[in-house]
Design a protein around this motif. Structure first.
Motif, PDB file in Angstrom:
ATOM      1  N   PRO A 170      -1.310  11.220  -7.039  1.00 27.15           N
ATOM      2  CA  PRO A 170      -1.190  11.970  -5.778  1.00 27.15           C
ATOM      3  C   PRO A 170      -1.112  11.106  -4.525  1.00 27.15           C
ATOM      4  O   PRO A 170      -0.415  11.449  -3.575  1.00 27.15           O
ATOM      5  N   PHE A 171      -1.834   9.978  -4.515  1.00 28.41           N
ATOM      6  CA  PHE A 171      -1.809   9.108  -3.336  1.00 28.41           C
ATOM      7  C   PHE A 171      -1.925   7.665  -3.817  1.00 28.41           C
ATOM      8  O   PHE A 171      -2.897   7.287  -4.468  1.00 28.41           O
ATOM      9  N   LEU A 172      -0.925   6.849  -3.491  1.00 29.56           N
ATOM     10  CA  LEU A 172      -0.867   5.464  -3.959  1.00 29.56           C
ATOM     11  C   LEU A 172      -0.781   4.522  -2.762  1.00 29.56           C
ATOM     12  O   LEU A 172       0.025   4.722  -1.855  1.00 29.56           O
ATOM     13  N   VAL A 173      -1.628   3.487  -2.768  1.00 28.01           N
ATOM     14  CA  VAL A 173      -1.589   2.437  -1.746  1.00 28.01           C
ATOM     15  C   VAL A 173      -1.113   1.151  -2.415  1.00 28.01           C
ATOM     16  O   VAL A 173      -1.738   0.668  -3.362  1.00 28.01           O
ATOM     17  N   ILE A 174       0.012   0.601  -1.932  1.00 25.72           N
ATOM     18  CA  ILE A 174       0.620  -0.600  -2.516  1.00 25.72           C
ATOM     19  C   ILE A 174       0.522  -1.733  -1.500  1.00 25.72           C
ATOM     20  O   ILE A 174       1.007  -1.618  -0.374  1.00 25.72           O
ATOM     21  N   ASP A 175      -0.096  -2.833  -1.901  1.00 24.95           N
ATOM     22  CA  ASP A 175      -0.296  -3.957  -0.992  1.00 24.95           C
ATOM     23  C   ASP A 175       0.564  -5.149  -1.407  1.00 24.95           C
ATOM     24  O   ASP A 175       0.890  -5.330  -2.583  1.00 24.95           O
ATOM     25  N   ASP A 176       0.956  -5.953  -0.394  1.00 23.51           N
ATOM     26  CA  ASP A 176       1.595  -7.254  -0.618  1.00 23.51           C
ATOM     27  C   ASP A 176       2.991  -7.140  -1.226  1.00 23.51           C
ATOM     28  O   ASP A 176       3.400  -7.968  -2.031  1.00 23.51           O
ATOM     29  N   PHE A 177       3.750  -6.144  -0.820  1.00 22.83           N
ATOM     30  CA  PHE A 177       5.105  -5.995  -1.345  1.00 22.83           C
ATOM     31  C   PHE A 177       6.108  -6.700  -0.442  1.00 22.83           C
ATOM     32  O   PHE A 177       6.051  -6.583   0.773  1.00 22.83           O
ATOM     33  N   GLY A 178       7.045  -7.451  -1.055  1.00 23.95           N
ATOM     34  CA  GLY A 178       8.140  -7.971  -0.247  1.00 23.95           C
ATOM     35  C   GLY A 178       8.612  -9.369  -0.552  1.00 23.95           C
ATOM     36  O   GLY A 178       9.803  -9.638  -0.506  1.00 23.95           O
ATOM     37  N   ASN A 179       7.709 -10.316  -0.852  1.00 27.80           N
ATOM     38  CA  ASN A 179       8.127 -11.710  -1.003  1.00 27.80           C
ATOM     39  C   ASN A 179       8.459 -12.105  -2.433  1.00 27.80           C
ATOM     40  O   ASN A 179       8.964 -13.185  -2.678  1.00 27.80           O
ATOM     41  N   ARG A 200      10.234  12.582  -4.193  1.00 27.65           N
ATOM     42  CA  ARG A 200       9.234  13.649  -4.289  1.00 27.65           C
ATOM     43  C   ARG A 200       8.291  13.674  -3.091  1.00 27.65           C
ATOM     44  O   ARG A 200       7.373  14.483  -3.041  1.00 27.65           O
ATOM     45  N   LYS A 201       8.523  12.735  -2.153  1.00 25.59           N
ATOM     46  CA  LYS A 201       7.724  12.664  -0.921  1.00 25.59           C
ATOM     47  C   LYS A 201       6.225  12.560  -1.214  1.00 25.59           C
ATOM     48  O   LYS A 201       5.387  13.161  -0.525  1.00 25.59           O
ATOM     49  N   LEU A 202       5.879  11.789  -2.250  1.00 18.84           N
ATOM     50  CA  LEU A 202       4.476  11.615  -2.606  1.00 18.84           C
ATOM     51  C   LEU A 202       3.802  10.677  -1.603  1.00 18.84           C
ATOM     52  O   LEU A 202       4.356   9.625  -1.262  1.00 18.84           O
ATOM     53  N   PRO A 203       2.617  11.018  -1.112  1.00 14.24           N
ATOM     54  CA  PRO A 203       1.926  10.178  -0.131  1.00 14.24           C
ATOM     55  C   PRO A 203       1.759   8.741  -0.627  1.00 14.24           C
ATOM     56  O   PRO A 203       1.240   8.510  -1.725  1.00 14.24           O
ATOM     57  N   THR A 204       2.205   7.792   0.201  1.00 18.35           N
ATOM     58  CA  THR A 204       2.212   6.385  -0.194  1.00 18.35           C
ATOM     59  C   THR A 204       1.990   5.513   1.035  1.00 18.35           C
ATOM     60  O   THR A 204       2.577   5.759   2.088  1.00 18.35           O
ATOM     61  N   VAL A 205       1.142   4.504   0.887  1.00 16.73           N
ATOM     62  CA  VAL A 205       0.981   3.468   1.908  1.00 16.73           C
ATOM     63  C   VAL A 205       1.533   2.173   1.332  1.00 16.73           C
ATOM     64  O   VAL A 205       1.214   1.804   0.198  1.00 16.73           O
ATOM     65  N   ILE A 206       2.365   1.477   2.101  1.00 16.98           N
ATOM     66  CA  ILE A 206       2.964   0.224   1.646  1.00 16.98           C
ATOM     67  C   ILE A 206       2.692  -0.847   2.694  1.00 16.98           C
ATOM     68  O   ILE A 206       3.117  -0.715   3.848  1.00 16.98           O
ATOM     69  N   ALA A 207       1.958  -1.888   2.312  1.00 13.47           N
ATOM     70  CA  ALA A 207       1.728  -3.037   3.191  1.00 13.47           C
ATOM     71  C   ALA A 207       2.702  -4.133   2.785  1.00 13.47           C
ATOM     72  O   ALA A 207       2.693  -4.588   1.642  1.00 13.47           O
ATOM     73  N   LEU A 208       3.566  -4.538   3.705  1.00 11.71           N
ATOM     74  CA  LEU A 208       4.626  -5.496   3.406  1.00 11.71           C
ATOM     75  C   LEU A 208       4.155  -6.925   3.634  1.00 11.71           C
ATOM     76  O   LEU A 208       3.486  -7.219   4.623  1.00 11.71           O
ATOM     77  N   SER A 209       4.559  -7.817   2.730  1.00 13.91           N
ATOM     78  CA  SER A 209       4.222  -9.234   2.881  1.00 13.91           C
ATOM     79  C   SER A 209       5.351 -10.013   3.534  1.00 13.91           C
ATOM     80  O   SER A 209       5.250 -11.223   3.711  1.00 13.91           O
ATOM     81  N   SER A 210       6.447  -9.351   3.874  1.00 10.32           N
ATOM     82  CA  SER A 210       7.559 -10.014   4.553  1.00 10.32           C
ATOM     83  C   SER A 210       8.151  -9.054   5.574  1.00 10.32           C
ATOM     84  O   SER A 210       7.864  -7.859   5.562  1.00 10.32           O
ATOM     85  N   ASN A 211       8.969  -9.596   6.453  1.00 11.14           N
ATOM     86  CA  ASN A 211       9.616  -8.763   7.456  1.00 11.14           C
ATOM     87  C   ASN A 211      10.487  -7.718   6.777  1.00 11.14           C
ATOM     88  O   ASN A 211      11.184  -8.010   5.802  1.00 11.14           O
TER      89      ASN A 211
END
Length: 451
Positions: A170-179, A200-211
Motif C-alpha cells: 500500500p505504501f512504499l518508500v524507496i531510498d537512494d535511487f538513481g546512480n 495504479r497511483k500507489l503511494p510512493t516516496v522516492i529519494a533520488l541519489s542523483s539529479n
C-alpha cells in the motif's frame, strides 16, 4: 549527517518479511521477568505485572518497525529534522516548508513524493521520517533502499512472491535511487516496479541519489508528472556552492592581450601568429556580445594562449552578470571518480558543469583517457548541446583532426565510440565556432605591445 551507506552498514541482515519471536533482543528487557513476560509467585506462573499492561502495544509497534525496515533508522524521526541548517549541508530557507510537506504526506499518503538533492542534504532523513510517522500512526509502510530491492529480486526463487508483495504494498518508500547500473534483467525488474506503482497511483516516496535530469526520459516523465507527483528539491547551503573556478593566474585575463605586432622585417611565422591572435580576439568579442552565444572550440599548441583566452572570455561574461564555471577536463574527471569512490554520485562539480549558464572546459583530452572518461565527457557535452547551453572548450587537438576523426583510424583519446561522439558534437558547424591559435609557447615570450 551519515550517508546512506553508513546507515545501512549498521542494519542487521534480515529477510523481507522476517519478524523474530517476541524474545527478539530488539525488544526492551524487563528487569523483573527478564523479558519472559511471566514470573513464578507461590509456585504459580503468573503474568509479569510490570510489563503486562503495555506488552501487547509494545510488541505490536516494534514488530511493525522491524517489518517496515526501520529498526536502525529511528533517529530519523521528522521531529528530529533540523530546519535551521545546523545539521547537514542543506540550504535552510525552504526546509520548514519541506518538513511540513513531509509531515502532511505521512498523514495522508496520496500519489508520489520525489525527494531530490545533493549528498548530505537530508533526503534519507525525510524519507525515513515519513515512514516512521506512518508506523506510529498504524499505517502500513515498507522502507527499502534500491539496493535492498535488488537483493530481493536476485535472491528470490520463482515460487517466492516477496517482490510481488513489495510492488503491491500500500505504501512504499524507496531510498537512494538513481546512480546505480545493473544488468538488463535487474533494470527491467526495477522498471516493472515503478510502472506498476505509477499506473495504479500507489503511494510512493522516492529519494533520488542523483539529479533527476540524469535519469532516463521515462523516469523523468514519471517523477515530474504534475498530476501525480509532489517534489522536495533540496539544495546545498550557499556557502557550499562552488566558485567560478577560474584559476588565480587568470583572474585578471582580458581580451586586450599584449602582442608583438609584426614589424617590417618580421618573419612569416611572426606574422601568422599575430594574425591568428588578432582573429581570435575578434571572434571572442563577437561571442561575448552575441545575443545567443553557442559554442566555441579554441585549439592550438601547448602555450599558445588557449586557457588565457578562455579565462578572459569568462572574466568578461562574469562582469556582465553571467554565471560561469571554469574547470579542466582532468580535474572534472578526478572529482567525479573521487565521488564515485565515496558512493556520492558524480558530485557537485559535474552537476554545476551540466547546468551552469556558461561552461569553460579547459584542456579537453589533456589527460590519460579511458572509455569511461570519454563517456563521462560525452554525456556532459551532449546534455549541454541538446539544451542549447553556451560552452567554451579549449584543447591542443586541432579542429581538422576532430572534423576528420574516424574511430580506429585516427588515434585520439581512448579511440572509443564516445571519442567519435565527442568529435561529432564539436564539429557541428551549426552550433560550434572554432578559433585557431597559431603560436609557439607564449609563456616563453615577452610580449609588449597592446592591440
Amino acid at each position: 549527517m551519515e550517508s546512506l551507506k553508513e546507515i545501512l552498514n549498521k542494519r542487521k541482515q534480515q529477510g523481507f518479511f522476517s519478524v523474530n519471536s517476541i524474545n527478539d533482543p530488539y525488544l526492551d528487557d524487563c528487569k523483573v521477568c527478564n523479558q519472559a513476560r511471566w514470573i513464578i509467585v507461590n509456585n504459580e506462573t503468573v503474568p509479569c505485572n510490570l510489563c503486562d499492561k503495555s506488552f501487547e502495544d509494545d510488541i505490536d509497534i516494534k514488530i511493525r518497525i522491524k517489518y517496515a525496515g526501520l529498526d536502525q533508522l529511528m533517529e530519523y524521526k521528522l521531529i528530529n529534522f533540523k530546519v535551521d541548517g545546523s545539521v547537514g549541508k542543506s540550504e535552510p530557507s525552504k526546509l520548514r516548508n519541506y518538513l511540513n510537506l513531509a509531515k502532511d504526506f505521512s498523514k495522508n499518503p496520496m500519489g508520489w513524493l520525489v525527494i531530490n538533492g545533493p549528498t548530505g542534504t537530508g533526503k534519507t532523513h525525510l524519507a525515513a521520517g515519513i515512514a516512521i510517522n506512518c508506523v506510529e500512526n498504524s499505517s502500513p509502510v515498507i522502507y527499502k533502499s534500491i539496493q535492498e530491492i535488488v537483493d530481493i529480486v536476485t535472491n528470490t526463487n520463482p515460487e517466492d512472491e516477496s517482490f510481488k508483495d513489495l510492488i503491491n504494498f500500500p505504501f512504499l518508500v524507496i531510498d537512494d535511487f538513481g546512480n546505480q547500473t545493473y544488468s538488463d534483467w535487474i533494470e527491467e525488474k526495477i522498471d516493472h516496479l515503478f510502472t506498476h506503482r505509477y499506473t495504479r497511483k500507489l503511494p510512493t516516496v522516492i529519494a533520488l541519489s542523483s539529479n533527476i535530469l540524469d535519469l532516463d526520459d521515462r523516469s523523468q516523465m514519471r517523477f515530474t508528472d504534475p498530476k501525480l507527483v509532489q517534489s522536495i528539491n533540496l539544495e546545498y547551503k550557499k556557502n557550499n556552492i562552488l566558485t567560478n573556478g577560474i584559476p588565480k593566474v587568470f583572474e585578471k585575463a582580458k581580451l586586450t592581450k599584449e602582442l608583438r605586432k609584426p614589424i617590417k622585417n618580421s618573419s612569416q611565422s611572426d606574422k601568422v601568429t599575430y594574425d591568428s591572435i588578432e582573429m581570435a580576439l575578434f571572434k571572442s568579442k563577437e561571442y561575448i556580445n552575441s545575443k545567443d552565444p553557442g559554442w566555441l572550440y579554441i585549439h592550438g599548441e601547448t602555450g599558445s594562449g588557449k586557457s588565457y583566452l578562455s579565462a578572459a572570455i569568462a572574466n568578461y561574461l562574469e562582469k556582465k552578470g553571467k554565471e560561469v564555471f571554469f574547470i579542466s577536463s582532468a580535474e572534472l574527471i578526478d572529482k567525479v571518480r573521487e565521488q564515485f569512490g565515496n558512493n556520492q554520485g558524480k558530485g557537485i562539480e559535474f552537476e554545476k558543469a551540466k547546468v551552469v549558464d556558461f561552461l569553460f572546459l579547459d584542456d579537453l583530452w589533456g589527460h590519460n583517457n579511458t572509455k569511461w572518461s570519454d563517456e563521462l565527457i560525452y554525456n556532459l557535452l551532449a546534455y549541454r548541446q541538446d539544451n542549447l547551453k553556451a560552452t567554451v572548450i579549449n584543447s591542443s587537438v586541432i579542429y581538422e583532426k576532430i572534423k576528420k576523426y574516424e574511430i580506429k583510424k585516427n588515434q585520439l583519446s581512448s579511440d572509443s565510440i564516445f571519442t567519435e561522439k565527442i568529435c561529432s558534437r564539436i564539429s557541428n558547424k551549426n552550433i560550434v565556432e572554432q578559433i585557431s591559435l597559431i603560436s609557439s609557447d607564449i609563456r616563453k615570450k615577452n610580449l609588449t605591445k597592446k592591440v
